[in-house]
Design a protein around this motif. Structure first.
Motif, mmCIF file in Angstrom:
data_model
loop_
_atom_site.group_PDB
_atom_site.id
_atom_site.type_symbol
_atom_site.label_atom_id
_atom_site.label_comp_id
_atom_site.label_asym_id
_atom_site.label_seq_id
_atom_site.Cartn_x
_atom_site.Cartn_y
_atom_site.Cartn_z
ATOM 1 N N ASN A 110 0.742 -1.069 0.027
ATOM 2 C CA ASN A 110 0.100 0.110 -0.123
ATOM 3 C C ASN A 110 0.759 1.399 -0.006
ATOM 4 N N ALA A 111 1.820 1.152 -0.947
ATOM 5 C CA ALA A 111 2.656 2.418 -0.991
ATOM 6 C C ALA A 111 2.181 3.656 -1.609
ATOM 7 N N GLY A 112 1.150 3.694 -2.430
ATOM 8 C CA GLY A 112 0.458 4.588 -3.263
ATOM 9 C C GLY A 112 0.276 6.068 -2.575
ATOM 10 N N PRO A 113 -0.427 5.747 -1.506
ATOM 11 C CA PRO A 113 -1.059 6.916 -0.554
ATOM 12 C C PRO A 113 0.340 7.571 0.072
ATOM 13 N N LEU A 114 1.366 6.633 0.495
ATOM 14 C CA LEU A 114 2.450 7.245 0.979
ATOM 15 C C LEU A 114 3.350 8.213 -0.121
ATOM 16 N N ALA A 115 3.463 7.610 -1.099
ATOM 17 C CA ALA A 115 4.357 8.306 -2.291
ATOM 18 C C ALA A 115 3.619 9.548 -2.604
ATOM 19 N N ALA A 116 2.312 9.585 -2.531
ATOM 20 C CA ALA A 116 1.591 10.690 -3.073
ATOM 21 C C ALA A 116 1.805 11.916 -2.076
ATOM 22 N N GLN A 117 2.474 11.763 -0.977
ATOM 23 C CA GLN A 117 2.655 12.731 -0.024
ATOM 24 C C GLN A 117 3.751 13.469 -0.299
ATOM 25 N N GLY A 118 4.572 12.898 -0.932
ATOM 26 C CA GLY A 118 6.079 13.579 -1.242
ATOM 27 C C GLY A 118 6.967 13.097 -0.216
ATOM 28 N N LEU A 119 8.137 12.669 -0.623
ATOM 29 C CA LEU A 119 9.057 11.761 0.383
ATOM 30 C C LEU A 119 10.397 12.206 0.510
ATOM 31 N N ASN B 270 0.830 5.925 5.217
ATOM 32 C CA ASN B 270 0.157 5.789 4.168
ATOM 33 C C ASN B 270 -1.207 6.639 4.265
ATOM 34 N N HIS B 271 -1.959 6.289 5.347
ATOM 35 C CA HIS B 271 -3.263 6.756 5.542
ATOM 36 C C HIS B 271 -3.017 7.428 7.037
ATOM 37 N N PRO B 272 -2.334 8.834 7.016
ATOM 38 C CA PRO B 272 -2.180 9.206 8.220
ATOM 39 C C PRO B 272 -3.324 9.673 9.120
#
Ligand SMILES: Cc1cc2nc3c(=O)[nH]c(=O)nc-3n(C[C@H](O)[C@H](O)[C@H](O)COP(=O)(O)OP(=O)(O)OC[C@H]3O[C@@H](n4cnc5c(N)ncnc54)[C@H](O)[C@@H]3O)c2cc1C
Length: 481
Positions: free
Chosen positions: A90-99, A467-469
């Motif tokens: 479930n990496a998608g929503p994490l990457a979308a936050q900008g890393l 990922n879902h903070p």
């Protein structure tokens, strides 16, 4: 509750070649820290969902809980955030936050799973996958609340809820957790269970990865050695009678049975068994906890629709970890999901229009998981995600081998979600949400307030990126990341 008033002034220094702190981490962990520009960086940052392009400030792969603590301490002291990641399913929503300011802390080296029959639990490290835990329990004639895939990470799955083949009988995996060991924001390793740090224990059971890095989990085993389980298959052209029958039967079926319904368009790929290649199918799979006679009785209505394949039979419980035939080892995927409060005839029509034989769609699969039963009831002493509201959760997606394919698959999945919107209950099941969503929608308002309060108290400076903070709260009650 600790309130963070200076969160937006936190240092977020980074460069494409890595921060000084990232270099310091390398000094401590050697070749198990990968920085942008390193030959190993691209392999290390690659998540299980290989379509997700995550580019963190560093990837750290600690081998022990003590090394996890070191990574958290060093990163936090320098104003970098830390994102625990077991596999990257479930990496998608994490990457979308900008890393740019994030160290991805890959827990894959922490992989052991040991059953303790005297205590009735399995103890795993924070990066363990489901299969070894299933095997460890099966060696004692027991089962654990795994999901449909052998290589999903136990931590991410269980902290986000966890629906598997025993879910309508035994509930969410989160509520089978009896203890966690977790490195919190100041780098301390703490235990959380019903008696020690009970608020933190409550929060991680369904609240996700916002509270620290879980280095070990303990969870209940169940007295399940075998199940009446299998797959039924029809041609996709048969979808209408099969979906109508299943959707009418599933909500009031007894707790003993948990199933899934899928409309599938399988690619013509050599990895698949020959009889499945290029096929368009309806697939119902699942498990009954009870006798063969009970199983046959419960599935009688579906059997009357004469599936072309029917493998339901008594099987060892450990075989259920591959029943769903999920891809293993990584895949490029784009998807969408929603929670459905009901599924009347009009929902069947909408589903068939978007995923049936006449739909023009790139969807590899459009799935409905059967909820209800124990999933709909809060057990005694439950965690933050006590139950799931709704009759079904939908999950649809397709192969994202190129960005264009990903965009198409997401668009088709979102179109199915939109078609089912009249039947949605406005909630979200965060494990199936592979795009950023408003995490609040997954919880009751009171639970959400409590989660944000606990996050503010245990991670006042916002060290952890999930990922879902679950956000921290400013003093005026406004949320931050
Ligand atoms: C093929 C496939 C099959 C699936 N089957 C099911 C299913 O049957 N039932 C179901 O409920 N879900 C299922 N899922 C969804 C799955 O539960 C989520 O994708 C889950 O987040 C995966 O956890 P992970 O640790 O493997 O993924 P990751 O992407 O590594 O982790 C997701 C998040 O979990 C948190 N996290 C992970 N590890 C830790 C840790 N050690 N400490 C603290 N936080 C951590 C982090 O916030 C992280 O961002 C499936 C997904 C896929 C792709």
């Amino acid at each position: 509750m600790t309130i963070d008033l200076n969160a937006d002034q936190r240092t977020t220094t980074t460069t494409s070649t890595g921060t000084p702190v990232a270099h310091a981490l390398r000094g401590l962990l050697g070749g198990r820290v990968h920085l942008p520009g390193d030959p190993g960086y691209d392999a290390a940052r690659l998540p299980w969902n290989v379509a997700v392009d995550q580019r963190p400030a560093a990837v750290a792969q600690p081998r022990t809980a003590a090394e996890v603590a070191t990574v958290v301490r060093v990163a936090a002291a320098a104003g970098l955030r830390v994102a625990p990641q077991s596999t990257g399913h479930n990496a998608g929503p994490l990457a979308a936050q900008g890393l740019d300011d994030v160290v991805v802390l890959r827990t894959s080296e922490l992989s052991s799973a040991v059953a303790d029959p005297a205590r009735g639990i399995v103890r795993v490290e924070g990066g363990a996958l489901w299969e070894p835990a299933v095997d460890a329990a099966a060696a004692h004639g027991q089962a654990v609340l795994h999901g449909s895939s052998p290589d999903v990470g136990i931590a991410g799955y269980s902290l986000g809820g966890g629906i598997g083949w025993y879910a309508r009988k035994h509930g969410l995996a989160a509520n089978s957790i009896t203890a966690v060991e977790i490195v919190v924001a100041d780098g301390t390793l703490v235990r959380a269970d019903a008696h020690t740090n009970p608020e933190l224990f409550w929060a991680v059971r369904g609240g996700g990865g916002s509270f620290g890095v879980v280095t070990a989990l303990e969870f209940r085993m169940f007295d399940i050695a075998t199940a009446y389980a299998g797959i039924m298959m029809w041609s996709l052209t048969e979808i209408e009678p099969v979906l109508r029958e299943w959707a009418a039967w599933a909500p009031s079926a007894p707790d003993d049975v948990t199933t899934s319904f899928r409309a599938m368009r399988l690619p013509d790929m050599p990895d698949l068994p020959e009889f499945l290649r290029g096929q368009e199918l309806v697939v119902i799979d699942g498990a009954v906890l009870g006798s063969d006679e009970r199983g046959a009785e419960l599935l009688g209505g579906l059997r009357a629709l004469r599936p072309m394949l029917d493998t339901f039979a008594r099987v060892p419980a450990k075989e259920l970890v591959r029943l769903h035939m999920d891809p293993e080892g990584g895949a490029p995927f784009a998807s969408d999901s929603s929670m459905l409060g009901s599924f009347p005839d009009a929902a069947v029509d909408a589903f068939i229009a978007e995923a049936g034989p006449d739909a023009r769609t790139s969807l590899l699969m459009a799935e409905l998981r059967q909820l209800g039963g124990a999933l709909g009831r809060a057990p005694e002493g439950a965690g933050a995600l006590a139950r799931l509201d709704g009759e079904f959760v939908s999950f649809a997606g397709g192969i994202a081998a190129t960005p264009e394919m990903g965009a198409q698959a997401y668009a088709d999945a979102a179109r199915l979600t939109a078609a089912l919107a009249p039947f949605a209950n406005g909630g979200a099941y965060l494990n199936f949400a592979e795009n950023p969503v408003d995490s609040r929608t997954a919880y009751d308002a009171g639970v959400w307030r409590q989660l944000t309060g606990i996050r503010s108290a245990v991670d006042p400076d916002g060290v952890f990126a999930a990922n879902h903070p679950v956000p921290r709260l400013f003093e005026d009650g406004r949320p931050t990341s």
